[in-house]
Each structure stands twice: as structure tokens, then as C-alpha cells.
Write an enzyme that holds these catalytic residues in place. Structure first.
Site, PDB file in Angstrom:
ATOM      1  N   LYS A  99      35.503 -37.072 -82.005  1.00 11.03           N
ATOM      2  CA  LYS A  99      36.924 -37.012 -82.339  1.00 11.03           C
ATOM      3  C   LYS A  99      37.319 -35.664 -82.925  1.00 11.03           C
ATOM      4  CE  LYS A  99      36.672 -41.958 -83.368  1.00 11.03           C
ATOM      5  NZ  LYS A  99      36.715 -42.975 -84.428  1.00 11.03           N
TER       6      LYS A  99
ATOM      7  N   ARG B 151      18.897 -32.139 -86.320  1.00 12.28           N
ATOM      8  CA  ARG B 151      18.681 -31.344 -85.105  1.00 12.28           C
ATOM      9  C   ARG B 151      20.046 -30.970 -84.570  1.00 12.28           C
ATOM     10  NH1 ARG B 151      14.802 -32.036 -79.914  1.00 12.28           N
ATOM     11  NH2 ARG B 151      13.403 -31.245 -81.504  1.00 12.28           N
TER      12      ARG B 151
ATOM     13  N   HIS C 137      11.720 -24.579 -85.269  1.00 11.31           N
ATOM     14  CA  HIS C 137      11.364 -26.003 -85.212  1.00 11.31           C
ATOM     15  C   HIS C 137      10.102 -26.150 -86.073  1.00 11.31           C
ATOM     16  CE1 HIS C 137      10.922 -30.032 -84.065  1.00 11.31           C
ATOM     17  NE2 HIS C 137      10.918 -29.954 -82.756  1.00 11.31           N
TER      18      HIS C 137
ATOM     19  N   ARG D 210      10.732 -37.606 -78.811  1.00  7.14           N
ATOM     20  CA  ARG D 210       9.531 -37.435 -79.631  1.00  7.14           C
ATOM     21  C   ARG D 210       9.852 -37.154 -81.097  1.00  7.14           C
ATOM     22  NH1 ARG D 210       8.789 -36.054 -74.903  1.00  7.14           N
ATOM     23  NH2 ARG D 210       6.882 -36.258 -73.683  1.00  7.14           N
ATOM     24  N   THR D 211      10.679 -36.156 -81.338  1.00  5.64           N
ATOM     25  CA  THR D 211      10.924 -35.730 -82.722  1.00  5.64           C
ATOM     26  C   THR D 211      11.639 -36.815 -83.515  1.00  5.64           C
ATOM     27  OG1 THR D 211      11.035 -33.434 -81.995  1.00  5.64           O
ATOM     28  CG2 THR D 211      11.924 -33.922 -84.168  1.00  5.64           C
TER      29      THR D 211
END
Length: 309
Positions: A83, A105, A133, A55-56
């Protein structure tokens, strides 16, 4: 607006209302036959997601494209992070390519603050650990505003996994800042220490939390963050804390039901409630695009202001 959007804690009530009013104008763009304006033409936005998100990430990407920004999605699962590259080094390498904004995020709380100190690019917090958020809280407020005339005195019940929820923290900060009366409820094992310091009422009784509520906001059980048993079983959780039609009847007759998604039906919320007439869950998804367009637009305006200065 400030250089970055790192959390609701940094915003004044005037800035919150500015975002909501700008989102109102942005929503109209999504209703046009051609859903595109040249507002961010020539700007580059990097979406840097260290956690899975449908969604975000999709919402930000659509918002960026509607404003004509050039977007780059960094798939961390296929990047140099595997890595051994640190977030700081990844950020510096991206910064060397001169993006205007980075949407981040990350599973660690405070990752966005660190990036904001390292980068000249504007940083937008799309969820950091169990911290905040902010765009979710802004789109939730935008959705509430469509159904309720004012925030002052509004009774909002937030129910679910309070301990692991960044959505709870951002919403509690925003709603109390705008004058709402916020109640939070969940199992005793999922109550964060010191949660009352956010200015909310705390109860382990869902029935008490939802009584006379204007808004009920359900939170997902975040099993991927849980180490150990916080409640006996999912069925037991639903019986004690799940949002059923019977519990909804304790709220006001014009109550709205919200959920940031993804929903666990039959765990946090019954299907007849999620799909019922009082549910605004899909409205939240639609409003997310308009709110994120507003945030991108306002932050980009700040870049132009600084350049002019």
C-alpha cells in the site's frame, strides 16, 4: 558482540571465533530427541523478509523455535508495503510492538544499517542487496572448520557471479580476516570494480583459481538481478566457468565443494560434482541452523547484559 549483526566487516576475528565456538555447542541441541531449550523464552523475534528466501528464512525460524523464542513472520507480499508504506515506517510500527530482534532481508544495500539507527531492537542482516550476508559467511566458515584444521594459509576459490553476490563480499571479508588465501573467478563482465581491495586474488581463469584449492565455493548466477547480457548463454557459461569433475581434479585431493544455494545444476555446477563425495552443500544447510542459533543467543545475551547494567 555488538548491538546488531550488520556485516562481517564489523566483526573482529575474536568475535567470529566466538560465534563458531558457540555454534558448536548449539549443534548438539539439534541432535537431541527434544530439540528445544528455554534460552530465549520470553524474547520476540520478527522475521521481516522483503525478498523470497527458503533456506535463510526457514533456518532462522527453526533456530528461533529451538531457542524457545516467540517468532513472527511478516509476509511482505501481503503487508502494508504493497500500500506504499516505507521500510522506515514498517520498522517503526514493528518497533512499537517491542520486539527484541528483527531479522531483515531487503533488496537494497544498507537497509539493515538504516533499521539499526531507527530501532532499539537488535537487527540481524539476513542479506541486504549486493552488500553483505553475514550469517551465510559464518555458516560457511563453520562448515570449512569441520573439514580443515585451520584457516591460515587455506586456499579458497570462489567462482561465479561475483558482481551481484553479497555472499562473496561477506566470505571474502571473513576468510581473509582469518588468514585464508582467497581467489575469486568469474566472467570479466561479472567482476565487481575494485574487488581486489578485499584482499583477494582475481582471475578470469577458473582453472587457475581452483588449482591446488582446499575449498571451492560456487556462487549462483543471479539472473533476477541482471539487466542486460553478461555472457552469451547459460550453456556457454557452464562450458567456461561451470564446476565439472575435470576441474575439481585440479584442486587438492581432499578439496570440499560448497554452494550457498539454490543451485542451478548444469549452469554453475555439474550434478556429479554437487552430489559427489567432496560436496558439503547439505552440511552447509544443516550448519546454518546452529550458527543462527549462536547469533541469536549471543545478541540476546547482550540485551540482558545491558538491562543488568
Amino acid at each position: 558482540m555488538k548491538k546488531d549483526l550488520l556485516g562481517i566487516a564489523d566483526l573482529t576475528s575474536e568475535e567470529i571465533y566466538l560465534v563458531l565456538e558457540t555454534a558448536d555447542a548449539m549443534r548438539e541441541i539439534g541432535q537431541r530427541p527434544i530439540k528445544k531449550v528455554p534460552t530465549l523464552r520470553g524474547k520476540t523475534v520478527v522475521n521481516l523478509f522483503y525478498e523470497p528466501s527458503t533456506r535463510t528464512r526457514t533456518s532462522f525460524e527453526i533456530a528461533e523455535k529451538r531457542l524457545s523464542a516467540d517468532t513472527l513472520n511478516v509476509a511482505v507480499a501481503a503487508s502494508s508495503v504493497l500500500k506504499g508504506e516505507t521500510l522506515a515506517d514498517t520498522a517503526r510500527n514493528i518497533e512499537a510492538m517491542s520486539p527484541d530482534m528483527i531479522v531483515l532481508r531487503h533488496p537494497s544495500s544498507g537497509a539493515c544499517q538504516m533499521l539499526a539507527q531507527l530501532c532499539k531492537s537488535r537487527i540481524i542482516n539476513a542479506g541486504d542487496g549486493m552488500h553483505e550476508h553475514p550469517t551465510q559467511a559464518l555458516l560457511d566458515a563453520f562448515t570449512i572448520r569441520e573439514h580443515k584444521p585451520r584457516f591460515e594459509g587455506l586456499r579458497v576459490a570462489i567462482v561465479g557471479d561475483l558482481l551481484h553476490s553479497r555472499v562473496l563480499r561477506s566470505n571474502a571479508l571473513l576468510l581473509t580476516k582469518l588468514g585464508a588465501d582467497v581467489w575469486v573467478s568469474g566472467p570479466p563482465t561479472l567482476l565487481p570494480p575494485g574487488i581486489a581491495r578485499l584482499g583477494v586474488h582475481v582471475t578470469t581463469s577458473v582453472d587457475e583459481a581452483v588449482t591446488d584449492a582446499d575449498v571451492i565455493m560456487m556462487l549462483r548466477i543471479q539472473q533476477e538481478r541482471m539487466q542486460g547480457a553478461f555472457f552469451p548463454s547459460l550453456r556457454e557459461y557452464f562450458n567456461v566457468f561451470g564446476m565439472t569433475a575435470a576441474r575439481v581434479r585440479r584442486a587438492k585431493s581432499d578439496v570440499i565443494i560448497m554452494h550457498p544455494g539454490p543451485m542451478n545444476r548444469g549452469v554453475e555446477i555439474a550434478s556429479d560434482v554437487a552430489d559427489g563425495p567432496y560436496s558439503v552443500i547439505l552440511e552447509q544447510v544443516a550448519n546454518g541452523v546452529a550458527v543462527r542459533m549462536a547469533v541469536l543467543y549471543l545478541l540476546a545475551g547482550g540485551v540482558e547484559d545491558e538491562a543488568a547494567a
